[in-house]
Each structure stands twice: as C-alpha cells, then as structure tokens.
Design an enzyme around this catalytic site. Structure first.
Site, PDB file in Angstrom:
ATOM      1  N   ASP A  82       0.789  -1.243   0.000  1.00 12.53           N
ATOM      2  CA  ASP A  82       0.000   0.000   0.000  1.00 12.53           C
ATOM      3  C   ASP A  82       0.819   1.290   0.000  1.00 12.53           C
ATOM      4  O   ASP A  82       1.756   1.445   0.781  1.00 12.53           O
ATOM      5  CB  ASP A  82      -0.885   0.057   1.243  1.00 12.53           C
ATOM      6  CG  ASP A  82      -1.815  -1.125   1.370  1.00 12.53           C
ATOM      7  OD1 ASP A  82      -1.807  -1.986   0.477  1.00 12.53           O
ATOM      8  OD2 ASP A  82      -2.558  -1.197   2.363  1.00 12.53           O
TER       9      ASP A  82
ATOM     10  N   GLU B 176     -10.831  -1.162   3.556  1.00 14.81           N
ATOM     11  CA  GLU B 176      -9.536  -0.629   3.954  1.00 14.81           C
ATOM     12  C   GLU B 176      -9.286   0.729   3.300  1.00 14.81           C
ATOM     13  O   GLU B 176      -9.998   1.151   2.386  1.00 14.81           O
ATOM     14  CB  GLU B 176      -8.418  -1.602   3.546  1.00 14.81           C
ATOM     15  CG  GLU B 176      -8.530  -2.954   4.238  1.00 14.81           C
ATOM     16  CD  GLU B 176      -7.297  -3.805   4.040  1.00 14.81           C
ATOM     17  OE1 GLU B 176      -6.696  -4.196   5.067  1.00 14.81           O
ATOM     18  OE2 GLU B 176      -6.917  -4.079   2.897  1.00 14.81           O
TER      19      GLU B 176
END
Length: 560
Positions: A62, A247
């Site tokens: 990420d 998320e």
C-alpha cells in the site's frame, strides 16, 4: 493495509494463524533465490517498471503518507526491509519532483520488537497546531496504524492509531511519546488506515479510518492532530460482501463539472476480495459531507453485485488508492498499489515484489445524470509523452483480420493513443506486447454486441504462477458517436487503459518476454476503422536494463 492471512477470514481465527504461518514459510522459501543474488545479477529485470515506481529490492504494498511538500512529492509505502515477501511492515520512502522520476530514499520508519507500522497518511501542519515543531515552523505529521506485539502493553495484534513527526522535511521521523493517540474501547485487531486532511469550513483536522471486518468507516476531528473526537460512522445497509474487508478510506471534495460553487464529496473505500475484477479493488461513493456525516447518493440497492457499484479501476491490479495531501493547485491526485492480494505474493519478480500504478488526476463529471469520477494520467506524464518523437497513422481500415503495424511502433515501454470505430465488426481492438508469431500478446478490444471494453491477458506471457491470476477484465462502455478513444500505457510488466477520456480505466499486470514488442490491430467478423493512432516509445534503454529514470538514494536509514 491488508495482511496475507485475511484471505482466510472465513475460517476460525486459530486456523487463520496456522495458514498464515504456513504461507509465510512458503513465500520465504520462494524468495530465497532473490536474497542470494550476486552484485551484478538484476533478477527479473525484464519486468522492472520503467514508468512506475518500484523499490530496488524487497516487498512493497500500500501507498502511505502521500504528500507534496517544498517542491517534492513524497510516496511512503508498506515495505519489508528484510525480504521479498510480506512481513516486518515498515514505511519505505521515495520522492519525486514530477510524479514520473522517483528517487528511493532510506526507510522512514522500521518495525521493531513491539510494533509494526501499517498504513496511514501525512499532512503539513502549516500552523504547527500539534506544537511538535519549532516555533513558526510547519512540521510534517504522520498518522499511522500501530500493530502491537507482545510486551507492548496491548494485546498482541491490537491495532491503534499513532503519530510521528518530522522537522527536517521528511528525512527523519520521531514517534510521539504518548502513542497511540486513538484506539477503540475495547481495542480492536482491525482498526486501521487513518487518512487525515484539513476541513477548512470547520477549521479542524478530519480523520477517516476503518474497522475493516465490520465494513465501517469511522470519522474523527481534532484541533491539534493529537486529541481526536468521534464524529460519525459511514457504512452501507445490507452489505453484499460479508466476509471481506474495507480498507484505506479517503474523503475529499471535488467541484462537479468544474464548477467550484458546486462541490461534492468523494469517499474512497478499498475492498478485498470483492472487487469488480476479482480480489482487491477500489470503490467510491459520491455525496455530501456536512462536517460530521457523509451521506452518499445513488447507492446501489441492497444485494447488488459489484457491477452496480462505482470503481476507480476495472482491472485486477489497482488497490489501496489514496490522494496526495497539499497537492499543487488543489488538484486531486491519486496513486494505487499495482497488484492484487489474490496473487501478490506469487508474482514472478525478483529481487522485488510490488509496484505503484501511474499517478492519476481525478475530476468529477455528470455522466448519465450522475456525478462520476474521471481519471487521467497526470499532466507531468502527458508532457513527457508530448516531448518524445512518435509514429503517427491517420487511418487504417481492417476487415476480419489482424494487421501488424509499422516496425517503428515496436516497443516495450510506450504510450498509445487510438480511436476505434468498430463499424460492422463484432470485435475490434489492438494487441500490445505481441510476439513475432502473433500467438502471444495482450488484447484490448471493444465488443459491439455487449457494448463492453475488455483487456484479455490470457496470452500475455507468464500466467501460470497462480490460478487466481484472472485473465479477462471488462467494463460496460457505450460508444460516443460510434467511436471509442483509448490511451494505453504499456510498461515492462503492466498495461493501463484509459478509455473514453478517462471515463473508465483497466489496469493489469503482465509478464511478457522481452522480445514480445510488436503492436497490431484487429477486427473480427466485419470492418473496423482505426484513426489518429499515435505510438510514442518512452524507453531508450535496452530490454532487461534498469530504467534510467530510477535511482536509489544511498545512506543509512533514518532512526525509528
């Protein structure tokens, strides 16, 4: 921030742990060859991105801490300093003056014996509201998720939001002495991914974060980035994807149709494994935010499948997308992780795993009576393309066949602009990274019967490393006056298709042979016209070499 054991969340927790342990052993074993590379061995350099950021070595996922500050774009990201597999989550760091040329910096924050550093964000504390910088300074403030271990004072696995600050332009980071600054009561193992921004109408800092397994975005406010007060929750009725995770949320305003007097708010929610293309993906909602509550518009009915939701990308490899704080001119700039949790640990690259997608500019336009996001490669990339010589073909008619383009269009890193008029053809499109025999290549085509655009990577090269490496990705897209314009960004291991002036994007990883560098167009069962073809080669280096635009900044990593 996702971790690999979440793909087993439908099993009891103790079985998840066993499976995760087994997976870690397996991945570590697979990574061993890359760890023993000689100094002159570049591993699978034929698949190292030339246009997209990758670290020199090791695992990356990420994007975190996206911020523009003093002329540089900062990209922090989930990183394992110790191997080419998920684990020991720390913050890697890269900087760029233009979102195209990246410099890898020393690791910003390391995992240690009591915590790992999961996803988060960075803001410029312009007026030093935190008091953590010297007088009259503007420190950088990072809010991130601490994942606590035994001996930390928290139950192992607890996730809470912590703070770190930098007073030297992001070179070194100091953890706040009273971390965490925000936790749930009771504490949670799925409370993570704080994204912070300045809410100008209220004059306070706004945080979005998630309870991932409960499909809830939680919003908080603060005057000093340290003390946080709860505002509200955002969720959906009748979540159709029970058993998945929400998320990396993000909430920001955009003018509708370019009218600054008419702003809407956009909520990004990254979801795994229920995306439009399977596995990981990034969806969004458009609505209003009154300083406390986000209210979405045009929400898909309860029980809808993924196609009824709005997605940032219709390919398999675009996840954990977020926006840059403090971007110049207030432009909404986003970047995502170019991979998918279905197979991220198995992609055949060494000594690194993971890349970022091309940075994109977002706009909000009324399409079919609804506000929808549109996407474009950032202007700095477009400028790079314009500066290079190109092969131009005004018109080319094709009837029920495939036609190879001029040898000058050969390339492994290139930008392709083309307008397709399918006419009587059932399907019409192009093949990129094609083989000399014509048997291999990535096909991008329009189907006139279903009115869909498809990226087919079933014969794109290496595909058998994972049974979850899905082969076709499709988006519904009506023609405009019988035509479809595409901008296709081809790199050593990826294809990004921007369709209909950014109305839809398909991003997919591919792993072709270096010699597969041909381009052709085709029509099935009828005639198609291809016009205004512009093919720009963007790499002058030889296949298999490291891109000249990439370099690592040497030196000791900053202290935790």
């Amino acid at each position: 921030m996702q971790d690999p054991h979440h793909r087993f969340i439908r099993t009891p927790r103790f079985l998840s742990a066993l499976l995760f342990a087994a997976l870690t052993v397996s991945v570590t074993a697979c990574a061993t060859p890359s760890e023993s590379l000689s100094a002159g061995d570049t591993g699978t350099s034929q698949w190292r991105s030339a246009l997209h950021y990758t670290p020199q070595r090791n695992w990356m996922n990420d994007p975190n801490g996206l911020v523009y500050y003093k002329g540089l774009y900062h990209l922090f990201y989930q990183y394992n300093p110790n191997g080419n597999f998920w684990g020991d989550m720390s913050w890697g760091h890269a900087t760029s003056p233009d979102l195209v040329h990246w410099n890898e910096q020393p690791v910003a924050m390391y995992a240690n014996e009591i915590e790992e550093i999961f996803s988060g964000s960075i803001v410029v504390d312009t007026h030093n509201t935190s008091g953590l910088g010297p007088a009259n300074s503007s420190p950088l403030i990072a809010l991130y998720t601490s994942v606590y271990k035994a001996g930390s004072g928290h139950a192992p696995g607890t996730q809470a939001q912590s703070l770190a600050y930098s007073t030297d332009d992001g070179q070194t980071w100091h953890k706040y002495s009273r971390n965490p600054v925000l936790t749930l009561d009771p504490e949670s193992n799925n409370f993570r991914d704080p994204k912070v921004s300045w809410y100008a109408p209220g004059g306070y800092w706004l945080m979005t974060t998630v309870v991932a397994d409960a499909h809830v975005v939680k919003m908080y406010r603060s005057d000093n980035l340290i003390d946080w007060a709860f505002l509200s929750d955002f969720s959906l009725r009748g979540i159709p994807h029970q058993g998945t995770l929400w998320e990396m949320p993000d909430l920001f305003p955009l003018p509708l149709d370019g009218d600054s007097r008419h702003q809407k708010w956009v909520m990004l929610v990254n979801v795994n494994p229920w995306s439009i293309a399977g596995g990981s993906g990034a969806m969004y909602f458009v609505g209003d935010f009154d300083g406390r509550t986000f209210t979405p518009e045009h929400v898909a009915p309860t029980g809808s499948d993924p196609s009824q939701y709005q997605w940032l990308d219709h390919g398999a490899d675009y996840y954990a997308a977020g926006t840059f704080a403090n971007a110049p001119d207030g432009i909404a700039l986003t970047i995502g992780w170019m991979s998918n949790w279905d197979y991220a640990d198995r992609i055949p690259t060494t000594p690194w795993k993971g890349a970022m997608a091309l940075p994109r500019a977002l706009a909000l336009k009324t399409i079919d009576g609804m506000p929808r996001l549109t996407f474009a490669p950032v202007e700095q990339y477009a400028s790079l393309v314009r500066e290079r010589p190109a092969t131009r073909i005004k018109e080319l008619a094709v009837w029920s066949t495939a036609k190879a383009l001029d040898p000058s269009t050969k390339g492994i890193v290139q930008n392709i602009d083309v307008t397709i008029s399918p006419r009587s053809a059932q399907r019409a499109g192009l093949i990129v990274r094609g083989s000399a025999s014509g048997d291999l290549g990535t096909r991008i085509f329009y189907d006139t019967t279903s009115q869909t655009l498809t990226l087919d990577r079933s014969k794109s090269g290496e595909t058998n490393f994972s049974s979850a490496f899905s082969k076709q990705h499709i988006v519904n897209l009506p023609l405009e006056n019988g035509k479809l314009h595409l901008t296709v960004v081809v790199d050593r291991n990826s294809v990004e298709v921007f369709a209909d002036n950014g109305r839809a994007v398909i991003t997919d990883l591919i792993f072709p042979a270096p010699a597969d560098n041909r381009m052709s167009v085709f029509a099935d069962h009828g005639e198609a016209m291809f016009s205004d073809i512009v093919v720009t080669n963007l790499s002058s280096d030889k296949p298999g070499t490291r891109p000249s635009r990439w370099r690592a900044v040497t030196g000791a990593a900053s202290a935790d």
